[in-house]
Design a protein around this motif. Structure first.
Motif, PDB file in Angstrom:
ATOM      1  N   SER A  54      36.680  39.090  50.239  1.00  0.00           N
ATOM      2  CA  SER A  54      37.978  39.661  49.901  1.00  0.00           C
ATOM      3  C   SER A  54      38.284  39.385  48.436  1.00  0.00           C
ATOM      4  O   SER A  54      37.564  38.623  47.764  1.00  0.00           O
ATOM      5  N   TRP A  55      39.370  40.012  47.966  1.00  0.00           N
ATOM      6  CA  TRP A  55      39.746  39.786  46.570  1.00  0.00           C
ATOM      7  C   TRP A  55      40.107  38.337  46.335  1.00  0.00           C
ATOM      8  O   TRP A  55      39.882  37.800  45.256  1.00  0.00           O
ATOM      9  N   GLU A  56      40.650  37.701  47.376  1.00  0.00           N
ATOM     10  CA  GLU A  56      40.987  36.283  47.226  1.00  0.00           C
ATOM     11  C   GLU A  56      39.728  35.442  47.018  1.00  0.00           C
ATOM     12  O   GLU A  56      39.715  34.496  46.220  1.00  0.00           O
ATOM     13  N   ASP A  57      38.663  35.838  47.753  1.00  0.00           N
ATOM     14  CA  ASP A  57      37.386  35.134  47.574  1.00  0.00           C
ATOM     15  C   ASP A  57      36.856  35.328  46.149  1.00  0.00           C
ATOM     16  O   ASP A  57      36.276  34.401  45.556  1.00  0.00           O
ATOM     17  N   ARG A  74      38.668  35.672  43.528  1.00  0.00           N
ATOM     18  CA  ARG A  74      39.427  34.819  42.620  1.00  0.00           C
ATOM     19  C   ARG A  74      38.911  33.376  42.710  1.00  0.00           C
ATOM     20  O   ARG A  74      38.815  32.691  41.700  1.00  0.00           O
ATOM     21  N   ARG A  75      38.625  32.910  43.978  1.00  0.00           N
ATOM     22  CA  ARG A  75      38.185  31.528  44.136  1.00  0.00           C
ATOM     23  C   ARG A  75      36.810  31.284  43.492  1.00  0.00           C
ATOM     24  O   ARG A  75      36.500  30.151  43.131  1.00  0.00           O
ATOM     25  N   ARG A  76      36.023  32.322  43.349  1.00  0.00           N
ATOM     26  CA  ARG A  76      34.693  32.169  42.743  1.00  0.00           C
ATOM     27  C   ARG A  76      34.716  32.460  41.234  1.00  0.00           C
ATOM     28  O   ARG A  76      33.762  32.937  40.637  1.00  0.00           O
ATOM     29  N   ARG A  77      35.822  32.155  40.619  1.00  0.00           N
ATOM     30  CA  ARG A  77      35.994  32.342  39.168  1.00  0.00           C
ATOM     31  C   ARG A  77      34.967  31.519  38.372  1.00  0.00           C
ATOM     32  O   ARG A  77      34.513  31.934  37.306  1.00  0.00           O
ATOM     33  N   SER A  78      34.592  30.360  38.889  1.00  0.00           N
ATOM     34  CA  SER A  78      33.663  29.485  38.162  1.00  0.00           C
ATOM     35  C   SER A  78      32.314  30.160  37.909  1.00  0.00           C
ATOM     36  O   SER A  78      31.649  29.904  36.904  1.00  0.00           O
ATOM     37  N   VAL A 126      40.438  38.901  38.637  1.00  0.00           N
ATOM     38  CA  VAL A 126      40.003  37.689  37.973  1.00  0.00           C
ATOM     39  C   VAL A 126      39.593  38.044  36.547  1.00  0.00           C
ATOM     40  O   VAL A 126      39.041  39.127  36.288  1.00  0.00           O
ATOM     41  N   SER A 127      39.869  37.143  35.622  1.00  0.00           N
ATOM     42  CA  SER A 127      39.528  37.387  34.217  1.00  0.00           C
ATOM     43  C   SER A 127      39.147  36.066  33.573  1.00  0.00           C
ATOM     44  O   SER A 127      39.881  35.066  33.711  1.00  0.00           O
ATOM     45  N   VAL A 128      38.000  36.044  32.866  1.00  0.00           N
ATOM     46  CA  VAL A 128      37.553  34.853  32.139  1.00  0.00           C
ATOM     47  C   VAL A 128      37.212  35.270  30.704  1.00  0.00           C
ATOM     48  O   VAL A 128      36.697  36.367  30.456  1.00  0.00           O
ATOM     49  N   SER A 129      37.509  34.386  29.757  1.00  0.00           N
ATOM     50  CA  SER A 129      37.271  34.704  28.348  1.00  0.00           C
ATOM     51  C   SER A 129      36.642  33.501  27.661  1.00  0.00           C
ATOM     52  O   SER A 129      37.008  32.350  27.943  1.00  0.00           O
TER      53      SER A 129
END
Length: 465
Positions: A68-71, A73-77, A100-103
């Motif tokens: 899911s989208w929540e999953d 987000r949790r896998r941002r690492s 999710v967004s990482v920079s």
């Protein structure tokens, strides 16, 4: 201020500019193409890196079931580990909302956009910084979204700037090197020309003896120097022949004029009332006047032969028919001589020579034969075909020519026995005229002779096509 005009430059200056310009332009074009090829290659490598990152993200999410989208987000690492410096990665849902967004040193604001139907790669400028933006649709089970990567081209810009700086510095060095090389090449090229000009000045001031020292290299300049030396040899020889011609002509003209003057002076003093002296002087004067007339006519024939111009269209002539007519005339003029014509049974090719020139050649050779064959009055004319020529040989049985004198027979005013030739009316111009004519037509003339046995003159005349 005087206006600069390129045509007023010296040859050395022009060669320097041209050679330096050619070297620099060649380098500039090569460097320009090299720079843009390397730049495009670096940009392609950046795009490949971004596409590889997207592929890894897709593979990672595809391995997860019922995600899911929540999953996400949790896998941002995972995205943080995968992300590179000067790069932003974000995932949006089908409505454009950021999941999710990482920079990593790529602070850029991306506006929401519709989900693309395929991978798209665009280039953008944000706050005067260059970015590559990759957008690709993402399908994870029942989820639909977009993967977006924004890569700031900082490294790319640093590398291309450094490359441009290096090539610019090398370019200025190439300009200096090309100017030096152009000047060196111009000096090497101009040096033989300077030598040639200095030699010409020496010849102008000191006479025709000066020659150029030819360098050992056999290039075009050396060939030019060799040709110049050869031309100067010909000019010197021509001047010597001209001086000799003037001296000989002056001598030939002076002798009959002196005789005429002597007899006229004799008549003026006391011969007018003495019939014997009057008759003798008039006879001598007539004889010398006739000699002068023949000499002037031969000089005119020689000048015409030198100035002869071969007509563009030559009517081929029948050698046997022309010889028959000339021989017929000579038999009338010299009935005590025997003229024989020897020709093959098969018809000979026609000659590529104007008829009046061929007749003039035959007249010269037959007239010489008559002059110098007073003991055995027989002259033979023979014809034969030899390769591209028809050979006409005229043989007499006269006094002959010594072997060591044969090389001089074509010189003007040359006579083997000057005294006997003068008595017979020869001025030594006949064979000179014949050679001038035959050379104009690309033919050949040769002489063979033996003392008291006779002389054979051969004319090799080109055949008509």
């Amino acid at each position: 201020m005087k206006r600069f005009r390129p045509r007023e430059l010296s040859l050395k200056g022009k060669l320097t500019i041209l050679s330096a310009g050619a070297i620099f332009i060649t380098y500039f074009v090569f460097t320009f193409l090299q720079y843009h090829i390397v730049k495009q290659w670096l940009l392609n490598e950046e795009e490949k890196t971004m596409e590889q990152t997207v592929a890894e993200i897709e593979t990672y999410y595809a391995e997860k079931r019922n995600i899911s989208w929540e999953d996400v987000r949790r896998r941002r690492s995972f995205l943080e580990k995968l992300n590179e410096r000067y790069q932003l990665i974000r995932v949006t849902d089908e409505k454009g909302n950021v999941v999710v967004s990482v920079s990593n040193g790529a602070a850029v604001s991306l506006s929401p956009s519709d989900m693309p139907d395929r991978l798209k790669m665009d280039e953008h400028f944000v706050n005067n910084e260059r970015f590559l933006l990759l957008r690709k649709p993402l399908h994870i089970g029942h989820l639909r979204g977009t993967i977006e990567i924004a890569r700031r081209l900082t490294k790319f810009q640093q590398v291309t700037n450094m490359l441009f700086l290096i090539m610019t510095v090398i370019g200025f060095g190439a300009m200096a090197a090309s100017a030096f090389a152009g000047r060196f090449m111009a000096q090497r090229f101009i040096k033989p020309l300077k030598t040639l000009a200095e030699t010409m000045a020496d010849i102008k001031n000191n006479g025709l003896k000066q020659r150029i020292d030819v360098p050992p290299a056999r290039d075009e300049m050396a060939e030019l120097m060799i040709m110049f030396n050869s031309m100067m040899d010909d000019i010197e020889r021509t001047f010597a022949m001209q001086r000799q011609f003037v001296e000989d002509a002056s001598h030939e003209l002076r002798t009959p004029l002196a005789i005429l003057q002597g007899h006229l002076s004799l008549l003026q003093r006391w011969g007018k009332h003495n019939p014997e002296i009057l008759e003798e002087s008039l006879e001598a004067a007539m004889k010398e006047a006739e000699r002068l007339k023949r000499l002037v006519l031969e000089l005119l024939d020689l000048s015409r032969a030198e100035a002869i111009v071969i007509p563009k269209e030559i009517a081929p002539i029948d050698a046997a028919a022309a010889i028959g007519q000339i021989v017929k005339n000579f038999r009338v003029l010299h009935p005590d001589f025997q003229f024989l014509v020897d020709q093959p049974e098969t018809p000979l090719p026609r000659l590529a020579m104007a008829k009046h020139h061929f007749e003039q050649l035959l007249f010269i050779l037959l007239d010489n034969g008559v002059k110098y064959s007073q003991q055995v009055k027989k002259i033979t004319i023979s014809l034969r075909e030899e390769g591209p020529f028809v050979t006409v040989a005229v043989r007499d049985h006269g006094i002959g020519i010594p072997k060591d004198e044969l090389k001089n027979v074509f010189l003007r005013f040359y006579r083997v026995d000057k005294a006997r030739s003068r008595e017979q009316g020869g001025a030594g111009l006949g064979l000179s005229i014949a050679k001038e004519i035959i050379d104009k037509y690309g033919g050949q003339i040769t002489v063979e002779s033996e003392i008291d046995q006779g002389t054979t003159v051969e004319l090799a005349i080109p055949k008509a096509e």
